[in-house]
Design an enzyme around this catalytic site. Structure first.
Site, mmCIF file in Angstrom:
data_model
loop_
_atom_site.group_PDB
_atom_site.id
_atom_site.type_symbol
_atom_site.label_atom_id
_atom_site.label_comp_id
_atom_site.label_asym_id
_atom_site.label_seq_id
_atom_site.Cartn_x
_atom_site.Cartn_y
_atom_site.Cartn_z
ATOM 1 N N HIS A 39 0.816 -1.225 0.000
ATOM 2 C CA HIS A 39 0.000 0.000 0.000
ATOM 3 C C HIS A 39 0.845 1.267 0.000
ATOM 4 C CE1 HIS A 39 0.204 0.090 4.545
ATOM 5 N NE2 HIS A 39 0.170 1.379 4.309
ATOM 6 N N ASP A 58 0.067 -7.502 1.733
ATOM 7 C CA ASP A 58 0.566 -6.122 1.769
ATOM 8 C C ASP A 58 2.093 -6.096 1.851
ATOM 9 O OD1 ASP A 58 0.574 -3.390 1.812
ATOM 10 O OD2 ASP A 58 -0.253 -3.186 3.839
ATOM 11 N N GLN A 99 0.648 6.209 11.604
ATOM 12 C CA GLN A 99 0.764 6.756 10.256
ATOM 13 C C GLN A 99 2.229 7.076 9.924
ATOM 14 O OE1 GLN A 99 -1.590 7.910 12.430
ATOM 15 N NE2 GLN A 99 -3.501 7.354 11.425
ATOM 16 N N GLY A 100 2.697 6.549 8.823
ATOM 17 C CA GLY A 100 4.070 6.788 8.390
ATOM 18 C C GLY A 100 5.040 5.688 8.796
ATOM 19 N N ASP A 101 4.614 4.805 9.665
ATOM 20 C CA ASP A 101 5.430 3.621 9.989
ATOM 21 C C ASP A 101 5.179 2.497 8.992
ATOM 22 O OD1 ASP A 101 6.645 4.672 12.332
ATOM 23 O OD2 ASP A 101 4.815 4.251 13.460
ATOM 24 N N SER A 102 4.123 2.606 8.216
ATOM 25 C CA SER A 102 3.761 1.582 7.241
ATOM 26 C C SER A 102 4.946 1.158 6.392
ATOM 27 C CB SER A 102 2.678 2.117 6.302
ATOM 28 O OG SER A 102 1.418 1.935 6.867
HETATM 29 C C1 4AZ Z 1 -0.634 3.933 8.916
HETATM 30 O O1 4AZ Z 1 -1.542 4.682 8.617
HETATM 31 C C2 4AZ Z 1 -0.842 3.043 10.040
HETATM 32 N N1 4AZ Z 1 -1.783 1.168 14.494
HETATM 33 C C3 4AZ Z 1 0.143 2.154 10.408
HETATM 34 C C4 4AZ Z 1 -0.048 1.326 11.485
HETATM 35 C C5 4AZ Z 1 -1.218 1.372 12.170
HETATM 36 C C6 4AZ Z 1 -2.226 2.242 11.824
HETATM 37 C C7 4AZ Z 1 -2.028 3.086 10.752
HETATM 38 C C8 4AZ Z 1 -1.401 0.461 13.343
HETATM 39 O O2 4AZ Z 1 0.439 3.909 8.313
#
Ligand code: 4AZ
Length: 266
Positions: free
Chosen positions: A78, A123, A210-213
Site C-alpha cells: 500500500h 501487503d 501513520q508513516g510507519d507503514s
Molecule cells: C498507517 O496509517 C498506520 N496502528 C500504520 C499502522 C497502524 C495504523 C495506521 C497500526 O500507516
C-alpha cells in the site's frame, strides 16, 4: 462500507501525502524542525541508537522499509502505486536522524508490488535501489516458528494519531496477539493467514502509526539474530485499547518475496 472503513484505516502513500499537506511537511519529515526536544515516534516509543537497526529505511512517500538485500527494500504494497520501472522514490539509509549529513540517499529503479494485491492482505512490495547500500540486511522469517512472543517495531511515523512525522527513529516492543483475538477486534477485515497482529490489547499505548507503514516488525531468532516477522500494514487508529496493530505475515510470503527479489536481480 467495509471498504470505506478500510480506506481510513490504511495508510496509503496518498495518505502520507495528505498528512504532509495538512501538517506542512512536504514530502518527508526532513523539512521539519523538531526543535530541541523531538517527540517520540511510533506511539509509546523511545529513541533507537545510531546503528541499532542498520537495515531500517525511510522512503520518500512517507513509509518505512527494511533492507532485504543490499539493493532491495521490503516495504508494504500500500506504500507503492504498482509494479514497473520507477525512479521517483528516494530511500534514506544509514541514520536514525533523517536530517543527518551522514544519511545515504539512493533512488529507486524498479518497484514490484505483491501479485494479486487488492487492498486486503498481501501487503508487501519490493523496491530496487540504484546502487547497493553498505549496511547489514534483515533476514525474513520463512517459517511460522517466530510468529509469537515479543516483537520490536521501529519507524519515523507519527507519535500519536494525527501527529506529525518524526526526524529521529523510534522503537518500541509489542506482544503477539493471536488470530482469534485479533478477529474479535477486526472481524472479516483481518486476513488471518496473511496478517499477524501485535499490541497491548487491554491498555493500548504502544503501536505503529501513520508513516510507519512498510517498516519491519522483528524479533530475535533462536541464534540471537534479528528476524523480520511482519510489515507494518494497518490498524484502527493507533495504540487504542482493543485494536492491535496489523502486520503482513512475512513467513506466509517468504518464498514469494525471495522469488520476486531474484526477478529484480537481487
Ligand atoms: C498507517 O496509517 C498506520 N496502528 C500504520 C499502522 C497502524 C495504523 C495506521 C497500526 O500507516
Amino acid at each position: 462500507m467495509r471498504n470505506h472503513l478500510k480506506a481510513l484505516q490504511r495508510c496509503a502513500a496518498v495518505g502520507a501525502v495528505a498528512l504532509a499537506a495538512v501538517s506542512l511537511q512536504p514530502g518527508t519529515a526532513q523539512a521539519q524542525d523538531p526543535g530541541p526536544h523531538p517527540a517520540p515516534s511510533v506511539v509509546g516509543g523511545t529513541p533507537a541508537a545510531q546503528g541499532e537497526f542498520p537495515w531500517m529505511v525511510r522512503l520518500s512517500m512517507g513509509c518505512g522499509g527494511a533492507l532485504y538485500t543490499p539493493q532491495i527494500v521490503l516495504t508494504a504494497a500500500h506504500c507503492v502505486d504498482g509494479s514497473g520501472p520507477n525512479t521517483s522514490i528516494t530511500a534514506t539509509t544509514g541514520v536514525v536522524d533523517l536530517d543527518s549529513s551522514q544519511a545515504v540517499k539512493v533512488n529507486s529503479t524498479q518497484v514490484l508490488q505483491a501479485p494479486g494485491y487488492n487492498g486486503k492482505g498481501k501487503d508487501w512490495a519490493l523496491i530496487k535501489l540504484a546502487k547497493p547500500i553498505d549496511q547489514p540486511t534483515l533476514k525474513i522469517a520463512d517459517t511460522t516458528a517466530y510468529n509469537d512472543g515479543t516483537f520490536t517495531i521501529a519507524g519515523w511515523g507519527a507519535a500519536a494519531e494525527g501527529g506529525g512525522q518524526q526526524r529521529y527513529l523510534l522503537k518500541a516492543t509489542v506482544p503477539f496477539v493471536d488470530d482469534q483475538t485479533c478477529q474479535g477486534a477486526y472481524g472479516d477485515s483481518l486476513t488471518p493467514g496473511e496478517e499477524i497482529c501485535a499490541g497491548f490489547l487491554d491498555t493500548g499505548g504502544v503501536d505503529t502509526c501513520q508513516g510507519d507503514s512498510g517498516g519491519p516488525m522483528f524479533r530475535k531468532d533462536d541464534s540471537g539474530a534479528w528476524i523480520q516477522v511482519g510489515i507494518v500494514s494497518w490498524g484502527q487508529g493507533c495504540a487504542r485499547p482493543g485494536y492491535p496493530g496489523v502486520y503482513t505475515e512475512v513467513s506466509t510470503f517468504a518464498a514469494d518475496i525471495r522469488a520476486a527479489a531474484a526477478s529484480l536481480g537481487g
